[in-house]
Design a protein around this motif. Sequence first.
Motif, PDB file in Angstrom:
ATOM      1  N   TYR A 185       0.583  -1.242  -0.092  1.00 28.10           N
ATOM      2  CA  TYR A 185       0.041  -0.188  -0.008  1.00 28.10           C
ATOM      3  C   TYR A 185       0.946   1.311  -0.003  1.00 28.10           C
ATOM      4  N   SER A 186       0.512   2.144  -0.891  1.00 29.37           N
ATOM      5  CA  SER A 186       1.051   3.392  -0.778  1.00 29.37           C
ATOM      6  C   SER A 186       0.139   4.664  -1.116  1.00 29.37           C
ATOM      7  N   LEU A 187       0.203   5.734  -0.367  1.00 32.80           N
ATOM      8  CA  LEU A 187      -0.771   6.780  -0.510  1.00 32.80           C
ATOM      9  C   LEU A 187      -0.582   7.297  -1.737  1.00 32.80           C
ATOM     10  N   THR A 188       0.580   7.545  -2.545  1.00 36.26           N
ATOM     11  CA  THR A 188       0.498   7.997  -3.828  1.00 36.26           C
ATOM     12  C   THR A 188       0.270   7.033  -4.841  1.00 36.26           C
ATOM     13  N   ASN A 189      -0.032   5.698  -4.687  1.00 31.54           N
ATOM     14  CA  ASN A 189      -0.570   4.822  -5.571  1.00 31.54           C
ATOM     15  C   ASN A 189      -2.175   4.845  -5.678  1.00 31.54           C
ATOM     16  N   VAL A 190      -2.772   5.516  -4.674  1.00 31.69           N
ATOM     17  CA  VAL A 190      -4.331   5.486  -4.565  1.00 31.69           C
ATOM     18  C   VAL A 190      -4.668   6.441  -5.465  1.00 31.69           C
ATOM     19  N   PHE A 191      -5.884   5.908  -6.614  1.00 30.80           N
ATOM     20  CA  PHE A 191      -6.563   6.907  -7.403  1.00 30.80           C
ATOM     21  C   PHE A 191      -7.572   7.590  -6.368  1.00 30.80           C
ATOM     22  N   ARG A 192      -8.189   8.661  -6.949  1.00 29.57           N
ATOM     23  CA  ARG A 192      -9.113   9.425  -6.419  1.00 29.57           C
ATOM     24  C   ARG A 192      -8.639  10.206  -5.087  1.00 29.57           C
ATOM     25  N   ILE A 193      -7.702  10.902  -5.469  1.00 27.13           N
ATOM     26  CA  ILE A 193      -7.168  11.750  -4.465  1.00 27.13           C
ATOM     27  C   ILE A 193      -8.108  12.995  -3.879  1.00 27.13           C
ATOM     28  N   THR A 194      -9.186  13.376  -5.027  1.00 28.32           N
ATOM     29  CA  THR A 194     -10.141  14.202  -4.629  1.00 28.32           C
ATOM     30  C   THR A 194     -11.298  13.539  -4.376  1.00 28.32           C
ATOM     31  N   GLU A 195     -12.448  14.300  -4.029  1.00 26.07           N
ATOM     32  CA  GLU A 195     -13.641  13.648  -3.687  1.00 26.07           C
ATOM     33  C   GLU A 195     -14.686  13.660  -4.850  1.00 26.07           C
ATOM     34  N   GLU A 196     -13.930  14.262  -5.847  1.00 27.79           N
ATOM     35  CA  GLU A 196     -15.068  14.416  -7.315  1.00 27.79           C
ATOM     36  C   GLU A 196     -14.040  14.716  -8.373  1.00 27.79           C
ATOM     37  N   PRO A 197     -14.507  14.454  -9.547  1.00 29.95           N
ATOM     38  CA  PRO A 197     -13.626  14.724 -10.679  1.00 29.95           C
ATOM     39  C   PRO A 197     -13.182  16.322 -10.821  1.00 29.95           C
ATOM     40  N   VAL A 198     -11.942  16.574 -10.609  1.00 30.84           N
ATOM     41  CA  VAL A 198     -11.633  17.738 -10.798  1.00 30.84           C
ATOM     42  C   VAL A 198     -10.012  17.868 -10.760  1.00 30.84           C
ATOM     43  N   ALA A 199      -9.613  19.032 -11.609  1.00 30.07           N
ATOM     44  CA  ALA A 199      -8.125  19.239 -12.076  1.00 30.07           C
ATOM     45  C   ALA A 199      -7.495  19.753 -10.927  1.00 30.07           C
ATOM     46  N   ILE A 200      -6.367  19.093 -10.321  1.00 31.61           N
ATOM     47  CA  ILE A 200      -5.431  19.670  -9.349  1.00 31.61           C
ATOM     48  C   ILE A 200      -4.548  20.683  -9.992  1.00 31.61           C
ATOM     49  N   THR A 201      -4.675  21.650  -9.456  1.00 28.17           N
ATOM     50  CA  THR A 201      -3.537  22.754  -9.996  1.00 28.17           C
ATOM     51  C   THR A 201      -2.481  23.322  -9.030  1.00 28.17           C
ATOM     52  N   HIS A 202      -2.632  22.917  -7.656  1.00 32.76           N
ATOM     53  CA  HIS A 202      -1.661  23.549  -6.745  1.00 32.76           C
ATOM     54  C   HIS A 202      -1.824  22.377  -5.410  1.00 32.76           C
ATOM     55  N   GLY A 203      -0.803  22.528  -4.799  1.00 33.17           N
ATOM     56  CA  GLY A 203      -0.606  21.656  -3.443  1.00 33.17           C
ATOM     57  C   GLY A 203      -0.663  22.271  -2.395  1.00 33.17           C
ATOM     58  N   THR A 204       0.069  21.861  -1.377  1.00 33.17           N
ATOM     59  CA  THR A 204       0.204  22.368   0.002  1.00 33.17           C
ATOM     60  C   THR A 204       1.415  22.882   0.336  1.00 33.17           C
ATOM     61  N   TYR A 205       2.488  22.471  -0.270  1.00 28.92           N
ATOM     62  CA  TYR A 205       4.134  22.685   0.332  1.00 28.92           C
ATOM     63  C   TYR A 205       4.862  22.836  -0.785  1.00 28.92           C
ATOM     64  N   GLY A 206       5.982  23.540  -1.012  1.00 25.79           N
ATOM     65  CA  GLY A 206       7.089  23.584  -1.768  1.00 25.79           C
ATOM     66  C   GLY A 206       6.734  23.750  -3.188  1.00 25.79           C
ATOM     67  N   SER A 207       7.454  23.346  -4.145  1.00 25.94           N
ATOM     68  CA  SER A 207       7.291  23.484  -5.594  1.00 25.94           C
ATOM     69  C   SER A 207       7.456  22.402  -6.358  1.00 25.94           C
ATOM     70  N   ALA A 208       6.816  22.268  -7.246  1.00 23.39           N
ATOM     71  CA  ALA A 208       6.967  21.055  -8.156  1.00 23.39           C
ATOM     72  C   ALA A 208       6.961  21.521  -9.569  1.00 23.39           C
ATOM     73  N   LEU A 209       7.998  20.734 -10.277  1.00 24.46           N
ATOM     74  CA  LEU A 209       8.336  20.997 -11.720  1.00 24.46           C
ATOM     75  C   LEU A 209       8.029  20.225 -12.750  1.00 24.46           C
ATOM     76  N   THR A 210       7.064  20.414 -13.653  1.00 23.80           N
ATOM     77  CA  THR A 210       6.902  19.186 -14.726  1.00 23.80           C
ATOM     78  C   THR A 210       7.131  19.813 -16.061  1.00 23.80           C
ATOM     79  N   VAL A 211       7.524  19.155 -16.924  1.00 25.16           N
ATOM     80  CA  VAL A 211       7.729  19.177 -18.338  1.00 25.16           C
ATOM     81  C   VAL A 211       7.049  18.659 -19.286  1.00 25.16           C
ATOM     82  N   ASN A 212       6.128  19.293 -20.236  1.00 25.56           N
ATOM     83  CA  ASN A 212       5.449  18.636 -21.325  1.00 25.56           C
ATOM     84  C   ASN A 212       6.101  18.396 -22.629  1.00 25.56           C
ATOM     85  N   ILE A 213       6.363  17.178 -23.087  1.00 25.53           N
ATOM     86  CA  ILE A 213       7.117  16.881 -24.089  1.00 25.53           C
ATOM     87  C   ILE A 213       6.439  16.116 -25.156  1.00 25.53           C
TER      88      ILE A 213
END
Length: 220
Positions: free
Chosen positions: A26-54
Amino acid sequence: MYKKLIILFVIACGLFLLFPPLPKNYSLTNVFRITEEPVAITHGTYGSALTVNISFGDDEVLNWIKELEKPYPTLFIDIDWAGRFPETIRLIKDKNIPTALLGQDGTAYENDAKLLVHQLEAYENIFGEKPLWFRSKDEVFSHFLHELLWESEVNALGSSYVWTGGDIPPEVEGEIISVPHHRKQRVNLAEIKRLSKSRDFQSIDNVIFGVQGETKKIPK
């Protein structure tokens, strides 16, 4: 004495049914449905994340991947591009760089409901597992696309800020920065080094769940 044992046994059975043990893998990050309804996540709660679209690039992307050092950005990968450059994909896998699925513009899924299914299958064939994250190229998520992702058990991830080069934006707690690398819109990959040095980037999981020490919380 026997009555007490029976009562304790009944209570223990009840607790087991209410709170079954978690599987070993079991891993928290392997579990789907982080949110309670369909919605796009656009920010978190701590620090910064870098993503690159290729979705574009050959030798320049391969050389950039060769030089990438930890902490790695998360690479949102276009499946058609991945199919054209297996050597680059092998290197990404060998270096264990985190990846996610980059789709087409959001409206494309309105016209072809099976498009997402085909892309998810292709991603799984390449990387050996279903992506946890999906992002449309234009970061537009219609209600229909949200429903498709929800049914497919994949999370929609947008971004807080799209960096197209130039001045480095000020750091914002919980930010998710995306950098495009497409045929018609792309940042020189060497420039990403400059952005990478501007702050201590964390993984998407850390930023979303607010992993700081031992604490985890889901953004509201």
